[in-house]
Design a protein around this motif. Structure first.
Motif, short mmCIF file in Angstrom:
data_model
loop_
_atom_site.label_atom_id
_atom_site.label_comp_id
_atom_site.label_asym_id
_atom_site.label_seq_id
_atom_site.Cartn_x
_atom_site.Cartn_y
_atom_site.Cartn_z
N ILE A 91 13.34 12.95 -10.38
CA ILE A 91 12.62 13.11 -8.98
C ILE A 91 12.12 11.69 -8.48
O ILE A 91 11.84 11.98 -7.33
CB ILE A 91 12.30 14.16 -8.62
N GLY A 92 12.34 10.72 -9.40
CA GLY A 92 11.69 9.46 -8.80
C GLY A 92 10.28 9.16 -8.96
O GLY A 92 9.70 8.32 -8.44
N TYR A 93 9.87 9.74 -10.23
CA TYR A 93 8.42 9.40 -10.72
C TYR A 93 8.55 9.08 -12.40
O TYR A 93 8.06 9.61 -12.92
CB TYR A 93 7.57 10.83 -10.66
N PRO A 94 9.12 7.81 -12.37
CA PRO A 94 9.08 7.11 -13.77
C PRO A 94 7.65 6.68 -14.13
O PRO A 94 6.55 6.89 -13.38
CB PRO A 94 9.69 6.03 -13.72
N LEU A 95 7.31 6.48 -15.32
CA LEU A 95 5.86 6.28 -15.97
C LEU A 95 5.30 5.28 -15.20
O LEU A 95 3.95 5.41 -14.80
CB LEU A 95 6.17 5.94 -17.43
N LYS A 96 5.96 4.38 -14.63
CA LYS A 96 5.42 3.14 -14.02
C LYS A 96 4.80 3.65 -12.53
O LYS A 96 3.75 3.43 -12.14
CB LYS A 96 6.07 1.98 -13.89
N VAL A 97 5.77 4.40 -12.04
CA VAL A 97 5.13 5.08 -10.81
C VAL A 97 4.06 6.02 -10.68
O VAL A 97 3.19 6.06 -9.92
CB VAL A 97 6.32 5.66 -9.91
N LEU A 98 4.22 6.85 -11.79
CA LEU A 98 3.14 7.84 -12.09
C LEU A 98 1.78 7.24 -12.44
O LEU A 98 0.63 7.59 -11.62
CB LEU A 98 3.40 8.59 -13.23
N LEU A 99 1.68 6.12 -13.05
CA LEU A 99 0.38 5.46 -13.37
C LEU A 99 -0.13 4.72 -11.99
O LEU A 99 -1.19 4.96 -11.93
CB LEU A 99 0.70 4.36 -14.31
N ASP A 100 0.69 4.31 -11.28
CA ASP A 100 0.33 3.79 -9.78
C ASP A 100 -0.28 5.10 -9.18
O ASP A 100 -1.17 4.79 -8.35
CB ASP A 100 1.49 3.01 -9.28
N THR A 101 0.20 6.03 -9.13
CA THR A 101 0.11 7.02 -8.22
C THR A 101 -1.14 7.82 -8.61
O THR A 101 -2.08 8.18 -7.62
CB THR A 101 1.31 8.35 -8.28
N LEU A 102 -1.49 7.83 -10.01
CA LEU A 102 -2.68 8.70 -10.58
C LEU A 102 -3.75 7.63 -10.72
O LEU A 102 -4.57 8.14 -11.30
CB LEU A 102 -2.21 9.50 -11.64
N LYS A 103 -3.68 6.55 -10.39
CA LYS A 103 -4.66 5.56 -10.77
C LYS A 103 -6.09 5.81 -9.94
O LYS A 103 -5.96 6.28 -8.94
CB LYS A 103 -4.43 4.05 -10.66
N ARG A 104 -7.18 5.56 -10.22
CA ARG A 104 -8.39 5.35 -9.41
C ARG A 104 -8.52 4.01 -8.80
O ARG A 104 -8.25 2.99 -9.34
CB ARG A 104 -9.63 5.50 -10.37
N PRO A 105 -8.56 4.25 -7.61
CA PRO A 105 -8.70 3.02 -6.65
C PRO A 105 -9.86 2.00 -6.94
O PRO A 105 -10.91 2.67 -7.57
CB PRO A 105 -8.83 3.56 -5.14
N CYS A 106 -9.82 0.73 -6.80
CA CYS A 106 -10.96 -0.10 -7.21
C CYS A 106 -12.18 0.58 -6.16
O CYS A 106 -13.46 0.40 -6.73
CB CYS A 106 -10.76 -1.11 -6.79
N SER A 107 -11.83 1.02 -5.12
CA SER A 107 -13.05 1.25 -4.16
C SER A 107 -13.70 2.50 -4.65
O SER A 107 -14.92 2.76 -4.26
CB SER A 107 -12.59 1.60 -2.75
N GLU A 108 -12.99 3.51 -5.56
CA GLU A 108 -13.86 4.58 -6.21
C GLU A 108 -14.18 4.22 -7.56
O GLU A 108 -15.11 5.03 -8.13
CB GLU A 108 -12.84 5.71 -6.60
N MET A 109 -14.02 2.85 -8.28
CA MET A 109 -14.46 2.57 -9.43
C MET A 109 -15.87 1.59 -9.30
O MET A 109 -16.69 1.61 -10.14
CB MET A 109 -13.54 1.81 -10.22
N ILE A 110 -15.77 0.63 -8.25
CA ILE A 110 -16.88 -0.48 -8.22
C ILE A 110 -17.72 -0.04 -7.11
O ILE A 110 -17.16 0.14 -5.76
CB ILE A 110 -16.16 -1.85 -7.91
N ALA A 111 -18.94 0.43 -7.36
CA ALA A 111 -19.75 1.21 -6.22
C ALA A 111 -20.51 -0.19 -5.35
O ALA A 111 -20.35 -0.02 -4.16
CB ALA A 111 -20.73 1.90 -7.07
N GLU A 112 -20.85 -1.13 -6.22
CA GLU A 112 -21.81 -2.22 -5.49
C GLU A 112 -21.29 -3.31 -5.96
O GLU A 112 -21.25 -3.44 -7.25
CB GLU A 112 -23.30 -2.13 -5.39
#
Length: 282
Positions: A91-112
């Motif tokens: 249905i259009g969610y190959p592994l590469k797309v899944l990794l991108d969809t479920l990744k943690r954004p940098c704004s949520e990883m790097i605090a300061e």
């Protein structure tokens, strides 16, 4: 003994000055990666979709864990995990797309983020990059230079608390909801050479001080013309995928093992006359 060593390693170095400006020493690239490939707050829509398709919570949890568990030697995904991956790919969610969809954004990883004692917007310093460890967040001077103010001093070292200071958020483990750690890699400014052979673990509520010491060596053209195995040092003109580069060498060895075992290549990699991309249901 001296002559024998020279014959084996014929390196000629001429020291013309004892002064070398810090301006000529570029600050390395710093990459922060999660140990978990799935950021739980990003899974809500995917979970709802899988529940509608008839999967239970235990099967869905195994599916999310598979993104990290697949790194373990001998790991074999459950039939339900294979089925979920196959369904999502259809249905259009190959592994590469899944990794991108479920990744943690940098704004949520790097605090300061602080550069030479001055706070900056982390989005101006860190950019998302895709590595062999999945999606990560990387600081490098070329990217920072494009977004920083004109009067920013990009010289690394020499006081002003040296250079880069960051605070990293931990991420909860899928297994037990405990707070996990992040991985920190240090590369040269062109992402060609790892300055450390392994990552540094960034554990929650801990302080790490990483110092990189450099030596400036000016060699003659005849030394630069030697092969990498003879001169035993890396030059700007060397190719990043050469065997003398730790990360490039390790990546090639891993890919060779994958091809031999699976007859497929991870997405975003080419070569080996293999065009089939690896996925969970093959």
């Amino acid at each position: 003994m001296i002559w024998e060593k020279f014959v084996m390693v014929p390196t000629l170095t001429v020291v013309e000055t004892t002064h070398y400006s810090m301006v000529n020493i570029p600050f390395p690239a710093v990459t922060v990666c999660d140990t978990e490939r799935v950021y739980l707050p990003k899974t809500e829509n995917m979970t709802d979709l899988l529940i509608l398709r008839g999967f239970n919570k235990s099967e869905i949890k195994d599916f999310y864990k598979s993104f990290t568990d697949i790194q373990r030697k001998g790991y074999k995904p459950e039939p339900s995990v294979r089925k979920i991956h196959a369904l999502l790919e259809d249905i259009g969610y190959p592994l590469k797309v899944l990794l991108d969809t479920l990744k943690r954004p940098c704004s949520e990883m790097i605090a300061e983020c602080t550069w030479r004692s001055k706070s900056h917007n982390c989005s101006e310093m860190f950019r998302p990059v895709f590595t062999i460890n999945g999606h990560c967040c990387q600081f490098d001077i070329p990217y920072f230079r494009r977004h920083a103010e004109k009067q920013t001093n990009f010289i690394s070292g020499l006081d002003s608390t040296e250079a880069l200071d960051i605070i990293v958020y931990g991420q909860h483990n899928i297994d037990d909801d405990s707070e996990g750690y992040a991985m920190l890699y240090v590369y040269d400014r062109k992402d060609k050479v790892t300055l450390l052979d392994s990552f540094i673990s960034l554990t929650p509520e801990s302080y790490f001080d990483v110092n990189i010491y450099v030596w400036a060596i000016d060699s003659s053209p005849s030394v630069k013309a030697l092969s990498l195995s003879s001169r035993k040092c890396i030059l700007e003109t060397d190719k990043g995928e050469a065997a003398g580069f730790y990360e490039g060498c390790m990546t090639r060895l891993i890919l060779r093992r994958v091809v031999n075992e699976c007859r497929c290549l991870p997405f975003d990699y080419t070569g080996y006359n293999i065009r089939i991309s690896c996925c969970f249901h093959y």
